[in-house]
Design a protein around this motif. Structure first.
Motif, PDB file in Angstrom:
ATOM      1  N   HIS A  45       0.851  -1.195   0.000  1.00 43.72           N
ATOM      2  CA  HIS A  45       0.000   0.000   0.000  1.00 43.72           C
ATOM      3  C   HIS A  45       0.883   1.239   0.000  1.00 43.72           C
ATOM      4  CE1 HIS A  45      -3.700  -2.311   0.901  1.00 43.72           C
ATOM      5  NE2 HIS A  45      -2.794  -3.152   1.363  1.00 43.72           N
ATOM      6  N   ILE A  46       0.414   2.308  -0.657  1.00 42.96           N
ATOM      7  CA  ILE A  46       1.252   3.492  -0.857  1.00 42.96           C
ATOM      8  C   ILE A  46       1.175   4.483   0.298  1.00 42.96           C
ATOM      9  CG2 ILE A  46       1.420   3.306  -3.355  1.00 42.96           C
ATOM     10  CD1 ILE A  46      -0.998   5.074  -3.640  1.00 42.96           C
ATOM     11  N   THR A  47       0.563   4.048   1.402  1.00 44.88           N
ATOM     12  CA  THR A  47       0.547   4.864   2.622  1.00 44.88           C
ATOM     13  C   THR A  47       1.109   4.067   3.809  1.00 44.88           C
ATOM     14  OG1 THR A  47      -1.758   4.220   2.974  1.00 44.88           O
ATOM     15  CG2 THR A  47      -1.370   6.346   1.910  1.00 44.88           C
ATOM     16  N   ALA A  48       1.949   3.064   3.508  1.00 45.09           N
ATOM     17  CA  ALA A  48       2.594   2.249   4.541  1.00 45.09           C
ATOM     18  C   ALA A  48       4.008   1.918   4.090  1.00 45.09           C
ATOM     19  CB  ALA A  48       1.806   0.959   4.781  1.00 45.09           C
ATOM     20  N   SER A  49       4.870   1.599   5.045  1.00 43.53           N
ATOM     21  CA  SER A  49       6.285   1.337   4.768  1.00 43.53           C
ATOM     22  C   SER A  49       6.739   0.039   5.391  1.00 43.53           C
ATOM     23  CB  SER A  49       7.158   2.449   5.364  1.00 43.53           C
ATOM     24  OG  SER A  49       6.997   3.652   4.658  1.00 43.53           O
ATOM     25  N   VAL A  50       7.837  -0.475   4.858  1.00 41.09           N
ATOM     26  CA  VAL A  50       8.599  -1.519   5.541  1.00 41.09           C
ATOM     27  C   VAL A  50      10.028  -1.004   5.612  1.00 41.09           C
ATOM     28  CG1 VAL A  50       9.497  -3.870   5.412  1.00 41.09           C
ATOM     29  CG2 VAL A  50       7.098  -3.420   4.834  1.00 41.09           C
ATOM     30  N   PHE A  51      10.607  -1.050   6.801  1.00 41.23           N
ATOM     31  CA  PHE A  51      11.966  -0.530   6.970  1.00 41.23           C
ATOM     32  C   PHE A  51      12.701  -1.310   8.045  1.00 41.23           C
ATOM     33  CE2 PHE A  51      11.450   1.772  11.013  1.00 41.23           C
ATOM     34  CZ  PHE A  51      10.068   1.895  11.089  1.00 41.23           C
TER      35      PHE A  51
END
Ligand code: ZN
Length: 139
Positions: A45-51
């Motif tokens: 999704h373009i409003t969540a991240s993985v880092f």
């Protein structure tokens, strides 16, 4: 070469959240039986991240504060994107800063992390179901 594809689902109670997903990724690696390879983890999704970073609560508060300073949620009418009727322009910007995906080497059947590295899901427009893709390749 072997591969495994997993989809993890998240539905955070708050608009913004950081979740340590390392244990879930380790489960996927175990299931794959891959000893030597690569593991890709990306937000779908373009409003969540993985880092990747430190599993330290103070740091996560610092991230949240820093992201709110750079891209405050309110007032929502400060963003062009929100003229479409959405209210999540800030979440798109926060995701861009925190990144889409990580790739981690698998060595001897384990995530080959540097010291203190853990994998996190960053949510910036939560309270709905979202997915993370895990793709593992190797032998
Ligand atoms: Zn949007």
């Amino acid at each position: 070469m072997n591969s495994l594809t997993d989809y993890l689902t998240f539905n955070t109670k708050t608009r913004r959240a950081f979740v340590n997903i390392t244990p879930q990724i380790e489960k996927s690696i175990k299931k794959s039986n891959i000893i030597d390879g690569l593991c890709l983890v990306n937000a779908m999704h373009i409003t969540a991240s993985v880092f990747i970073n430190d599993n330290e609560k103070g740091l996560h508060k610092d991230y949240d504060k820093w992201l709110e300073e750079l891209a405050p949620h309110a007032p929502i009418d400060q963003y062009e994107h929100n003229k479409t009727g959405e209210d999540n322009a800030d979440a798109h910007l926060k995701r861009q800063l925190m990144g889409r995906e990580v790739v981690v080497a698998i060595t001897n059947g384990k995530l080959d992390f540097g010291p203190w590295e853990q994998i996190f899901y960053g949510e910036f427009d939560g309270r709905r179901q979202k997915r993370v893709l895990v793709k593992i390749i190797g032998e």
